[in-house]
Structure formats: structure tokens, C-alpha cells
Design an enzyme around this catalytic site. Sequence first.
Site, short mmCIF file in Angstrom:
data_model
loop_
_atom_site.label_atom_id
_atom_site.label_comp_id
_atom_site.label_asym_id
_atom_site.label_seq_id
_atom_site.Cartn_x
_atom_site.Cartn_y
_atom_site.Cartn_z
N LYS A 1 -7.37 -3.81 10.30
CA LYS A 1 -8.78 -3.72 9.91
C LYS A 1 -9.60 -4.83 10.53
O LYS A 1 -10.76 -4.64 10.87
CB LYS A 1 -8.90 -3.75 8.39
N ARG B 1 5.35 -0.18 8.89
CA ARG B 1 4.01 0.35 9.07
C ARG B 1 3.94 1.18 10.34
O ARG B 1 4.75 1.03 11.24
CB ARG B 1 2.96 -0.76 9.05
N GLU C 1 -7.29 -1.99 0.08
CA GLU C 1 -8.21 -3.09 -0.17
C GLU C 1 -9.54 -2.65 0.42
O GLU C 1 -9.61 -2.32 1.61
CB GLU C 1 -7.69 -4.34 0.55
#
Length: 692
Positions: A272, A262, A37
Amino acid sequence: MTTPDATRTPNFIRTIIEEDLKTNKYGGRVHTRFPPEPNGYLHIGHAKSLWLNSVLAQDYGGLCNLRFDDTNPSKEEREYVESIKEDVRWLGFDWEDREFYASDYFDQLYEYALRLIKKGKAYVDDLSAEEIREYRGTLTKPGRESPHRNRSVEENLDLFERMRRGEFENGSRVLRAKIDMAASNLNMRDPVMYRILHAEHHRSGNTWCIYPTYDFTHGQSDSIERITHSLCTLEFEDHRPLYDWYIAELGIYHSQQIEFARLNLSYTVMSKRMLLELVEGGYVSGWDDPRMPTISGLRRRGYTPESIRDFCERIGLAKKESMVDIALLEHCLREDLNKRAPRVMAVLRPLKVVLTNYPENKVEELDALNNPEDPGMGTRKVPFSRVLYIEQDDFREDPPKKFYRLAPGREVRLRYAYFITCVDVVKDERTGEILELHCTYDPETRGGDSPDGRKVRATLHWVSSAHSLHADVRLYEHLLTAPNPAVGEEGDFKSYLNPNSLQTLTACRVEPSLQSAAPGSRYQFERLGYFYVDHGDSSPEKLVFNRTATLRDTWARIQKAGEAPSGKVHKREKPREAIEPIGEEITIEDFSKLDLRVGVIREAGPVEGAKKLVRLMVDIGEGRLRQIFAGISSAYPEPEKLIGKKTIVVANLKPRKMSFGISEGMVLSAGDLDRLCITAFDGDPLPGDKVS
Ligand code: ATP
Ligand code: MG
């Protein structure tokens, strides 16, 4: 990113793909995608995802797309798209002509939405975001249906069309899927598909004022691109039923979603949102600050793409969240640079040395090896003269035991040069500060050996004062002081910011061969570590180096100690600090010095304020009980059950003072960080019996 390699470690995703190839599920195709993204810069976690997707495609003769998941116009910027492309390219992945954008599917997604409305599977809702949240219920309470849920198809089509035309304000209406407000999976309680956002999109401009949600976009984008295996991180496991529902209701191509854990890395954050907070709050100099776990930060720190790929391979693939020790990443870097980085000499904190018996104007050009690991890298000349610099740390006026470097009256070797002996220490009379050392050199030892076979215990690096170049050197430590700052109990991860994470040294001297050091190149400064010529700030007029890593390999030490054999630190555990070896390794003789005794546990209970510890009172036949604090509570949550057990106690350790009392010994236990059990006996040994 790398060539197909049959030696790759098997993992559960490979197993699935191989099975699908066998059953010809996708006609023999493997097609993956990396879907960032564009709302931030890529970090090392993304590198893992990119590496996984691209290597799987490559190994099975398939393709991997680069797709920007750009459904949210307000958070996404072109800067991010460009940085992502640069990072992906740098990591060594070539997406050829397969660069896609979810925003390119806006027309198609709109048409999908109409289809669902016409099927009676979607409706326009006038509830506010707040009300929708309230109506949704909780894990234990079913949701309530919106009063607008049963609008007619015609009314929904009309309202949705007017939403698209821009008749309504932001947040006044949404389009929702009509699934099940009582579903146990909250994602299935009539999720939002479209929302009104009067905002310009970085690609579609002002064409749209309604935007599909991520959940209404992701699965269909995979479908449109005919992705076979859609790999994503675990938090999307609960979204899979929803993606499957959309695909089934629309009757379109189905991609198989597979979740993996992850990557979390110790001493840093990987979200982020948090990274953006560091950038915007000025805690770092930007997304590419060398302390950041971003790809651009790692690049600026001096990391190589090869070392990052190697790291991705080595951490493997898990289905359970885990934390990887950042020392492993550094280890991969050292392994790579050790082979490749040319060696040079640099002095970070200079101390002047005058060789009193060396001629004033003489300069010798000495031969130095560019890389002892690779003789093919050749040699270079290093100028040597009467006035030199050595590292301040390499001299002690009053040397402690085991300090073998330079001291008054002591002889050491200068790398590639001569033996020198310190004869005088010149100090500032007022402050007592050491200004320079006076030394003599032995002309017979040129090249570093003495003809009479005399030995010295240390070899120091140095530069010639008149020939060396000035440089700035930036030293880095972990950005955060906690091993797992993102879940810190103290709340804000920023409370763990390390005030010493950056130290800039401005009086450094480097050997003259670095005059031509190109920004972006890497060197090993002998004895000091690996350094990178900063590609932002370094110039021939002002050399600037970033320390990529020290030479000390914490990871190798952790491995040797057998603490984390698989490359992982266990779940949410604090990675252990590497311990400086006190001396030589423990030998079998040392081990036989341990006094091992049979101990009978008489009391066992928890320790206030130390969750991991159990307090034991142990009988080892001394006529009194010994108190021992043992870190075994994870294995023995009910310590009382240990009472009466016989175990092995190390009885001749120095008592250790802890904040809750003195610990007089150790209980031997075995296992790894997950499982652990203390040693036990079945027979009838007596307390205090010697164990051999
Ligand atoms: P963040 O939560 O930091 O915003 P994200 O998951 O939203 O990260 P995306 O840009 O959506 O970031 O991620 C692109 C791809 O990289 C996704 O497939 C995502 O699952 C994967 N990814 C993101 N972070 C990690 C990580 N730490 N480890 C492995 N894969 C990751
Ligand atoms: Mg995401």
C-alpha cells in the site's frame, strides 16, 4: 463468496481446520475474519486473503467477519473504509451484520492494559522512540532494560491514567509490556502497547489521545470476536509469540493464528505504501487507475469478480513466498470473458477502404454472431456500405513473407461480409502517406464464402464509415517493466515505471450497435481483445473503452511449454517472456533432426557477469573442445565438479553469439526451475558417440 465445493484443492489450512473439527477444538465452530487496515485501497493480494477467509468459513459452515483494523488515527480515512466495503461487496462477499472496527474495542483494550499494569506486566516508559530503538539491541546483541522498567504498579497506573487524560505530549511516554529484553525474538523485548497521539480518529473522534499499537490490538480483537482461525501473512509469524503472550497473561479466549505466504504478482507492486506513492506522485490517475493492481483498478480495467475468485482458487496456498505470473490472472479473465462477452467489431487505427464496384447509396444489414462460443447469445445486424474502415495493420503495400492479410492485388474476406480485392493504393503525393485503398468486392461471396470454393488466407474486421461511431480506446501495458520491481537492485521501484503503460487512441471507430453500450459492460472486439466501457468517462456522446486484455494468452503458452505447471513462477525468479511461436509446433520428426552426441566435460567454471551461467568446454570427439554456456549454475554451484562428467550435447545448433563469447551447442538437462540436473551416463560411451 462461492458455493461450497467438494472439489476444492486441499491445502494446509484446510487440514488444520478439519483436524480441529474432528477433535472438536472450538465446539465445531469455524469463524474467520478479513481484517484490512483502512489506510489504502484493497489490492489483489487482499482479494486472496478475503477469498481465503470467506471461502473457508463458508465451506465449513462457519462465519467470516469484516473487521477494520483502524488503530492508527493519522493514516486512516473514511474514504478508505468506504472503498474497502465497495470492493469487498463487488468481490461477492456478504458480511451481513458482522462489520467490526478495532476502534470499537478501545475501551476494552484500555481495560486490558490496566490489567497488565496491575499484574506487574506493563510499565510506562519515558524513553524516546529513538532511545527505545537503541535499547532494544539487535539480533546478535541483547537489549538493555529501560531505567523506568521497575516503576511501581501505583506509579504506572497514575502515569498511564494521565497519559489518557492528555497531560503529556506526543512521543513523551509509552506503555510497554514487561517481557524480556534478552529474548531472541525482538518482538518480545518489551514491545510498545500504547503511544500518545493527539489526533482525531475517524470513528472515535477526540475521545482518545492514546492509541494501542497494532500488536496490542490484533490478537485481542480476534479474541473478542471469538475468531477460531486467524489467518495472516508470513511476516506475522514472529509476532505470534507476542499475541499468545498477551492472551495468556490476560487469560482470555485464544484464537489460533496461522500464517500463509502473501501473494506477489509479477510486473507490479503490492504494498500500500508503494501504491500510495504512485497515486500521490501522479504516476497514475488514482487508486482506480486501470493499471493498478487494486480491486478498483482491476474493476475499471474490466476484470470480473468471477475471474478474480477463480484466480485466487488457482494460485493455491503456500507457506513460502512466491511470485505468481500476472499472465495467470489474465488467463482467468479470458476464460471467463470468452464465455460471456459479446463480440463486436471495432477499428482502432482506421484505414479507409472504398469498394469501387459497390453502389453509392446502398446499405446492407449483415448478420453477425454475438458469441460463437454461445449460440444462445444470438445475432445482430451490422451495416455494410461502399466506404469502410479496416485496421491499418491489416494492410501492407509490400507484404513480407507470411503476411497473409490485405496487399495490392490480394483478396481477403471481410468478416460476415464479402471477399474484397485491393486494386489501388491512393497516397498523399507529398508525404507518401496512404490515404485510402480502392478495392472491389465479389457480390457472390456474401456471408463470407465463395460459391466456386476459392480460398482466402485472412479474415479482417471492419466497420462502415458512415455508420460507425467515434470512440477513444485506452491500451495498457504492465505498469512496471521489471518482473519483480519491489526488490529491484536499482533501489526505487519507480525507476521501472513503463513509459508506455498507457496509450490513448482517439480516432477509433466502433460498430453502431455500441451506441447503447452501458458503462461497465464488456465486449470482445473481434481480433483485438476484451474491452470495458469505462464507468468513469464513457457516455453515449463520447464512448471510452479500456482494453482489459488482448486475445493472446501468454499463460496458456507458458503452460503448454510446461514451464510453470502449478500456476506459480518460482521464488523471486524472473517469469520467462512468452515466445512467439515461429511456426508450427515441434513434431517428432523435427526432434529427430537434432544431432545428439555424447560430450565429456573437460573444463567448467563460472561466467563473469552472468550469475546463472556456467561455461563448459566439452569434448564431442571433434578433435577440439566446444564452448557451451549453460544456465545450470543454480544446480551446480561448484561447476568444477562437473569436470569429467559425460552428458548429452545438442551438436547441430547454430552457434549463438553471447556477450561473453560464442556458445556452440546445448547441454540437455532435466528438472523444473527449482531442481535441475544435466543428463549423464554411467557406461563407457566415447565423446562424439551418437545418442538415439
Ligand atoms: P500492506 O503491507 O500493503 O500495507 P497489509 O498487510 O498491511 O498490506 P492489511 O490491510 O493489514 O494490509 O491487510 C489485510 C489482510 O490482507 C491481512 O490479513 C493481510 O495479511 C492480508 N494481505 C495483505 N496483503 C496480502 C497479499 N499480498 N497476499 C495475501 N494476503 C495479503
Ligand atoms: Mg497489515
